[in-house]
Design a protein around this motif. Structure first.
Motif, PDB file in Angstrom:
ATOM      1  N   HIS A  38      68.676  46.262  36.426  1.00 53.00           N
ATOM      2  CA  HIS A  38      67.890  45.820  37.522  1.00 53.00           C
ATOM      3  C   HIS A  38      66.924  47.100  37.949  1.00 53.00           C
ATOM      4  CE1 HIS A  38      69.931  41.991  38.318  1.00 53.00           C
ATOM      5  NE2 HIS A  38      71.083  42.579  38.055  1.00 53.00           N
ATOM      6  N   ARG A  39      66.184  46.691  39.153  1.00 57.67           N
ATOM      7  CA  ARG A  39      65.398  47.691  39.794  1.00 57.67           C
ATOM      8  C   ARG A  39      66.253  47.368  41.098  1.00 57.67           C
ATOM      9  NH1 ARG A  39      59.359  47.063  40.357  1.00 57.67           N
ATOM     10  NH2 ARG A  39      59.587  48.930  41.627  1.00 57.67           N
ATOM     11  N   TRP A  40      66.116  48.426  41.867  1.00 55.26           N
ATOM     12  CA  TRP A  40      67.228  48.451  43.060  1.00 55.26           C
ATOM     13  C   TRP A  40      66.594  48.751  44.305  1.00 55.26           C
ATOM     14  CZ3 TRP A  40      72.285  46.830  42.341  1.00 55.26           C
ATOM     15  CH2 TRP A  40      72.631  46.690  40.810  1.00 55.26           C
ATOM     16  N   ARG A  41      67.113  48.573  45.531  1.00 50.14           N
ATOM     17  CA  ARG A  41      66.948  48.825  46.770  1.00 50.14           C
ATOM     18  C   ARG A  41      67.873  49.666  47.429  1.00 50.14           C
ATOM     19  NH1 ARG A  41      62.448  48.084  49.409  1.00 50.14           N
ATOM     20  NH2 ARG A  41      63.533  47.955  51.300  1.00 50.14           N
TER      21      ARG A  41
ATOM     22  N   GLY B 275      67.189  57.456  55.047  1.00 51.75           N
ATOM     23  CA  GLY B 275      67.208  56.904  56.189  1.00 51.75           C
ATOM     24  C   GLY B 275      66.107  55.804  56.113  1.00 51.75           C
ATOM     25  N   ARG B 276      65.642  55.335  55.039  1.00 52.40           N
ATOM     26  CA  ARG B 276      64.660  54.476  54.798  1.00 52.40           C
ATOM     27  C   ARG B 276      64.882  53.840  53.396  1.00 52.40           C
ATOM     28  NH1 ARG B 276      58.940  56.809  54.185  1.00 52.40           N
ATOM     29  NH2 ARG B 276      58.721  54.689  53.126  1.00 52.40           N
ATOM     30  N   TRP B 277      64.774  52.589  53.464  1.00 53.08           N
ATOM     31  CA  TRP B 277      65.155  51.753  52.233  1.00 53.08           C
ATOM     32  C   TRP B 277      63.848  51.768  51.394  1.00 53.08           C
ATOM     33  CZ3 TRP B 277      69.397  49.315  50.876  1.00 53.08           C
ATOM     34  CH2 TRP B 277      70.372  49.107  51.731  1.00 53.08           C
ATOM     35  N   VAL B 278      64.228  52.153  50.034  1.00 50.66           N
ATOM     36  CA  VAL B 278      63.145  52.456  48.993  1.00 50.66           C
ATOM     37  C   VAL B 278      63.540  51.573  47.718  1.00 50.66           C
ATOM     38  CG1 VAL B 278      62.424  54.405  50.023  1.00 50.66           C
ATOM     39  CG2 VAL B 278      64.185  54.478  48.230  1.00 50.66           C
ATOM     40  N   THR B 279      62.720  51.327  47.133  1.00 52.39           N
ATOM     41  CA  THR B 279      62.636  50.479  45.900  1.00 52.39           C
ATOM     42  C   THR B 279      62.416  51.381  44.533  1.00 52.39           C
ATOM     43  OG1 THR B 279      61.788  48.398  46.690  1.00 52.39           O
ATOM     44  CG2 THR B 279      61.848  48.543  44.546  1.00 52.39           C
TER      45      THR B 279
ATOM     46  N   ALA C  22      73.410  50.138  47.161  1.00 50.71           N
ATOM     47  CA  ALA C  22      71.935  49.809  46.478  1.00 50.71           C
ATOM     48  C   ALA C  22      72.324  48.027  46.351  1.00 50.71           C
ATOM     49  CB  ALA C  22      71.975  50.263  45.315  1.00 50.71           C
ATOM     50  N   VAL C  23      71.096  47.426  46.672  1.00 50.47           N
ATOM     51  CA  VAL C  23      70.926  46.222  46.398  1.00 50.47           C
ATOM     52  C   VAL C  23      70.144  45.654  45.327  1.00 50.47           C
ATOM     53  CG1 VAL C  23      70.326  43.692  47.524  1.00 50.47           C
ATOM     54  CG2 VAL C  23      71.324  45.729  48.774  1.00 50.47           C
TER      55      VAL C  23
END
Length: 131
Positions: free
Chosen positions: A7-10, A15-19, A36-37
């Motif tokens: 998968h690609r992940w977030r 401190g920030r959410w990145v993809t 990670a999601v």
């Protein structure tokens, strides 16, 4: 052969959410980013050759069809991959292979001047003459 799901992940970075720009397995991403999601719609299933006999056969298929010698034997093993038969042609006669089972792990070894392992995994497995 095995199926690898990526998968690609977030994940959190600074401190920030990145993809992620790359695809990776869940096991690989959890090493650095347990939070990670998976990004919806990015799931990919890849077939991975994981047995030496499969890699050898794939390499021989990439060569000219006319240069390939016939394969006198076949290795059969259980496959849980839909649409995939658990068999692979082997380049030597049946008598040159030995099949061993130790604690549920099956191994096929090609004898000769330099013995080598051609299969290790679940069983039962068998080597038979090619049809």
């Amino acid at each position: 052969m095995r199926i690898e799901i990526t998968h690609r992940w977030r994940y959190q970075w600074g401190g920030r959410w990145v993809t992620s720009r790359w695809e990776t397995t869940e096991q690989q991403i959890r090493k650095e980013h347990p939070e990670a999601v998976a990004v919806p719609g990015t799931r990919r299933e890849k077939r991975q050759l994981d047995q030496p006999a499969e890699v050898d056969y794939a390499n021989s298929c990439s060569q000219s069809q006319f240069a390939r010698a016939p394969y006198p034997s076949v290795l059969y093993w259980p496959s849980d991959i839909p649409g995939h038969k658990g068999e692979i042609p082997l380049p030597a006669a049946v008598a040159e292979y030995s099949v061993l089972e130790v604690d549920g792990c099956w191994t096929v070894i090609q004898a000769g001047k330099h013995p080598r392992e051609v299969y290790r995994g679940p069983g039962p497995v068998r080597v038979e003459a090619a049809p």
